[in-house]
Write a protein that holds these residues in place. Sequence first.
Motif, short mmCIF file in Angstrom:
data_model
loop_
_atom_site.label_atom_id
_atom_site.label_comp_id
_atom_site.label_asym_id
_atom_site.label_seq_id
_atom_site.Cartn_x
_atom_site.Cartn_y
_atom_site.Cartn_z
N ASN A 1 0.86 -1.17 0.00
CA ASN A 1 0.00 0.00 0.00
C ASN A 1 0.91 1.23 0.00
O ASN A 1 1.67 1.43 0.95
CB ASN A 1 -0.90 -0.01 1.24
CG ASN A 1 -1.83 1.18 1.30
OD1 ASN A 1 -1.40 2.33 1.13
ND2 ASN A 1 -3.09 0.93 1.57
N GLN B 1 -9.36 -2.44 12.21
CA GLN B 1 -10.23 -3.35 11.47
C GLN B 1 -10.17 -4.75 12.08
O GLN B 1 -11.20 -5.41 12.27
CB GLN B 1 -9.83 -3.40 10.00
CG GLN B 1 -10.73 -4.32 9.17
CD GLN B 1 -10.19 -4.57 7.78
OE1 GLN B 1 -9.03 -4.31 7.49
NE2 GLN B 1 -11.04 -5.10 6.90
N GLU C 1 -9.92 3.83 -2.01
CA GLU C 1 -10.21 2.44 -2.37
C GLU C 1 -9.95 1.51 -1.20
O GLU C 1 -10.70 0.56 -0.96
CB GLU C 1 -9.36 2.04 -3.58
CG GLU C 1 -9.83 2.71 -4.88
CD GLU C 1 -8.83 2.52 -6.01
OE1 GLU C 1 -7.74 1.98 -5.75
OE2 GLU C 1 -9.15 2.94 -7.15
N PHE C 2 -8.87 1.76 -0.47
CA PHE C 2 -8.53 0.95 0.71
C PHE C 2 -9.65 1.02 1.75
O PHE C 2 -10.08 0.00 2.30
CB PHE C 2 -7.21 1.46 1.27
CG PHE C 2 -6.76 0.81 2.56
CD1 PHE C 2 -6.49 -0.54 2.61
CD2 PHE C 2 -6.59 1.57 3.71
CE1 PHE C 2 -6.05 -1.14 3.79
CE2 PHE C 2 -6.17 0.98 4.89
CZ PHE C 2 -5.90 -0.38 4.93
N ILE D 1 -12.85 2.02 1.25
CA ILE D 1 -14.08 1.43 0.70
C ILE D 1 -14.06 -0.09 0.90
O ILE D 1 -15.07 -0.70 1.28
CB ILE D 1 -14.21 1.76 -0.80
CG1 ILE D 1 -14.68 3.21 -0.99
CG2 ILE D 1 -15.17 0.81 -1.49
CD1 ILE D 1 -16.17 3.42 -0.89
N HIS D 2 -12.92 -0.69 0.65
CA HIS D 2 -12.78 -2.14 0.83
C HIS D 2 -13.04 -2.54 2.28
O HIS D 2 -13.73 -3.53 2.56
CB HIS D 2 -11.38 -2.57 0.41
CG HIS D 2 -11.10 -4.03 0.60
ND1 HIS D 2 -11.69 -5.01 -0.18
CD2 HIS D 2 -10.29 -4.69 1.49
CE1 HIS D 2 -11.26 -6.19 0.22
NE2 HIS D 2 -10.42 -6.03 1.22
N ILE D 3 -12.53 -1.76 3.22
CA ILE D 3 -12.74 -2.05 4.64
C ILE D 3 -14.21 -1.89 5.01
O ILE D 3 -14.80 -2.76 5.68
CB ILE D 3 -11.86 -1.13 5.51
CG1 ILE D 3 -10.39 -1.55 5.41
CG2 ILE D 3 -12.32 -1.15 6.97
CD1 ILE D 3 -9.44 -0.63 6.14
N ASN E 1 -16.80 -2.04 3.09
CA ASN E 1 -17.63 -3.06 2.45
C ASN E 1 -17.65 -4.37 3.24
O ASN E 1 -18.61 -5.13 3.16
CB ASN E 1 -17.14 -3.33 1.02
CG ASN E 1 -17.60 -2.27 0.03
OD1 ASN E 1 -18.61 -1.62 0.26
ND2 ASN E 1 -16.88 -2.11 -1.06
N ARG E 2 -16.58 -4.62 3.97
CA ARG E 2 -16.48 -5.85 4.76
C ARG E 2 -16.95 -5.67 6.20
O ARG E 2 -16.98 -6.63 6.97
CB ARG E 2 -15.02 -6.34 4.75
CG ARG E 2 -14.50 -6.68 3.35
CD ARG E 2 -13.01 -6.92 3.35
NE ARG E 2 -12.63 -8.01 4.23
CZ ARG E 2 -11.37 -8.34 4.51
NH1 ARG E 2 -10.39 -7.60 4.01
NH2 ARG E 2 -11.08 -9.35 5.30
N TYR F 1 -18.69 6.75 3.83
CA TYR F 1 -18.77 5.86 2.67
C TYR F 1 -19.11 6.65 1.41
O TYR F 1 -18.48 6.48 0.36
CB TYR F 1 -19.82 4.78 2.91
CG TYR F 1 -19.77 3.66 1.89
CD1 TYR F 1 -18.95 2.55 2.09
CD2 TYR F 1 -20.51 3.72 0.72
CE1 TYR F 1 -18.88 1.53 1.16
CE2 TYR F 1 -20.45 2.70 -0.22
CZ TYR F 1 -19.64 1.62 0.00
OH TYR F 1 -19.56 0.61 -0.93
#
Length: 861
Positions: free
Chosen positions: A74, A359, A384-385, A387-389, A391-392, A408
Amino acid sequence: MQEQFFHSNVPISPDTGIYLKRSRMHQLLEQAVQNPLVMVVAGAGYGKTHVVYSFAQTQGYRTVWMQLSARDNNPERFWENFVQAVACINKERAAQLEIIGFPETNRQFDWFISSIQASRNPHKKYLFVYDDFHLLHEKAVLGFLERFFNIPFPNNTFVLISRTKPAINTVNFFARRLLTQITEVDLRFNLQEMLDYFQLHGITLPSRAAMDLYYDTEGWIFALQLAGLSLKQGNRVADYGRSFMRSNMFILIEEGIFSAISQDLQKYLISLSLIEHWPLALLMKLAPDQNLIQEMERIGSFIRYDIYLNAYRIHHLLLQYLSRHQQRLTEEEKQAVYVKAARWCAANNLKMDAISYYQKAQAYTELIQLVYTFPLALSDHIAEFLIHILNRAPSEVYRQNASAYILYTRLLFTLGRFEEGAQKLWGIIQHFEALPPSQFNYRVLYGCYNNLGFVGLISSLYTHRYDFVPYFEKGHYYYTLSTYELDGPVTIMTLGSYACWFDSTEKADLDQYLQAIDTIVPYISSSMNGCTYGMDDLIRSELAYFKGDIPNAERFVYQALYKAQNRKQYEIETRAIFYLLRIHIYRGNYGAIQQLLKRLEAQRSIREYMNRYTLLDIVNGWFYIQIGQSARTAPWLTEDLKEGELHSLLYGIEILVQVKYYLAEKNYSRALDALYTQGSSYGPECFLFGKLEKAILEVMCRYHTGAQVEAIRALERAYRLALPFALDMPFIEQGMDMGLLAGAALKVSWCSIPRDWLEHIRRHASTYGKQLMVVAAQYQQANPLPLLEALSPREQAVLFSLSQGLTREQIAQDTVLSINTIKNTISCLYRKLGAMNRADAIRIALTTGLLQDTDSARCIP
């Protein structure tokens, strides 16, 4: 004991931490670091890190040691790690690098190289060590490092420690014999080193047994360490063949290390295996008993303190063993470790690590709070990083944390996914407005309506609809019902190419836009802790200046400046100073200009001002070019700006300043090319003022190439753009050249521009040109630029390379620059020196002493 540690690298006794000095390896490394690149490549357990570490200690080099991990793929996390490593030798420089950010653009890379150059002591040797390089695979990170490695700093050596061949292009280093490789064959103990090791460990082996052990282990250091531990316990030499050691590694660690320590330390070490880096301050926070750290240190070489990292290091095989036993911890115990680690990382500016630990701990409230300390304009990588977190994240995160919804959608807008973001916002609003009133609901609705308002404001550039006011009004309404107070960088407004986000030639549209701005700024500044405060005055000042209404422009700009300073709206403050500079050039008031330049320079020290380097370079660059001092322009503004390298909101300003630079350098073809480079969605062509300034710059390009007819035709087009609102000042700012062109247009019968307008522009542009000459002369007198300083760092380095007989192709090959960039640099170099060719340039440089001065500055950024 400390002295023995510094002069060795292979442990003699894990119980005492005494190390064997390996003179053979030190001699090999001493020769290796004469080259700029050294690769130490071997499998696990060969003592790669130990040998480089002890060598650096004995030599007293200034060493930047970076312990890499998979997370460093990253770019933002890599940069935090890099900054922490630099901080070990230069905290001030590290603070500057933190502000610059990961150098993914030419602009940032130039700043980075300049910062590194400024901090170097030419009489010191520097090592940049990258440990566990094999873990890197991200192209952006590897690309930066490859570019950095190819900068020929004197007395710099990059050492890559890796289990596999590093994934970078080393052809140039191989071809020029500037690369040294150290392999497993070099790192293995020879027979004598093995015997010395056991002798110092208090173990005597019969000759035959020693030969057998050496043959079986093949000098593999980790195997010999474990064999030494086991032999002390009375086991047989025959049990320690290489194949046996590899297949029974964890059993041997269990018997030789783990079983010998207390149960408390066992559990503590297992908990530490959850985190990647082990700084002492963090370990103390995690230790239930501080005595555990002292007990841990007695394990010896498998865990040791690294002065370069300011942290403990654990042998990766022992770490793997500990990781296999994490099931001995309860979920509550794991979460407690993660939360403590996250808080420590957040407090020490390791925000990407903190986010990862939050996280893992499922501590999303603290994670979101941390993200709100980031600037309003996030990079795509971070968006993007995150958003990925999110989303989960479990669904209850959104039910418990109002900011999750707002964050978000903000991330979606950052990534340009406006329609998706707006749809989500309306869905959230409909859901929460149907619920009973509560502080939680007010917070969600306040943020959602404000986000909708900003989407409307941005899109009004294209839609010419100014119906976003009710969203901000509704957002402010819910803010007054809530007890929430926003704070941090998100309260600092990020402006676009122009303060006036407007693109229409209709007066009614302008009236609606200004009325909307006047209405929303009080709502936003109230609900977002000052955000946009002074923007309405800045917009009116910008409009008045473009109209040539200097008294009103000055009145509004001072109001904007006062408000911006009171509420820490740094970008609004910078733009206000920018227009004041332009106003005082128009008036020829050099004394006021001096004070404004000092105020700009003072802004560089404001850490909360995230975009300051970009904006201040742009404003200063515009000023320098305007007064004929283009050599002072920041290098990144003088190069080709690719779309991926441009700030998505500032693109119009960057590209127009670059075109001005090319015009000043008489490079008209490049000016035209740059003028029509396709940019971001918010390039100059999206703003009325941007369209006009772009059109005027085309006029000047045509004029300077001698194409008078084309220049007058371009002037007609620019006039039509300016006509609806009488935007005369951008024409006047072109000075004497515009005055001459207007005079030429008056002489042709086919020019459609009214004669009285041409007379007006000719007269005022000529007057402006005279004032500009006065200001330029006063600035030059107060700030003389020696010839050496007139050359950019790149031009100085290219001059040196030319003096060494290198061709343009060879210079390009030695760097990561294109042949065209080198050609353009040489052209600028010849022009500044007044040289006709290479020989002439070298003669002038020798006569003036430039080559002697550039001998210590061979870096081509």
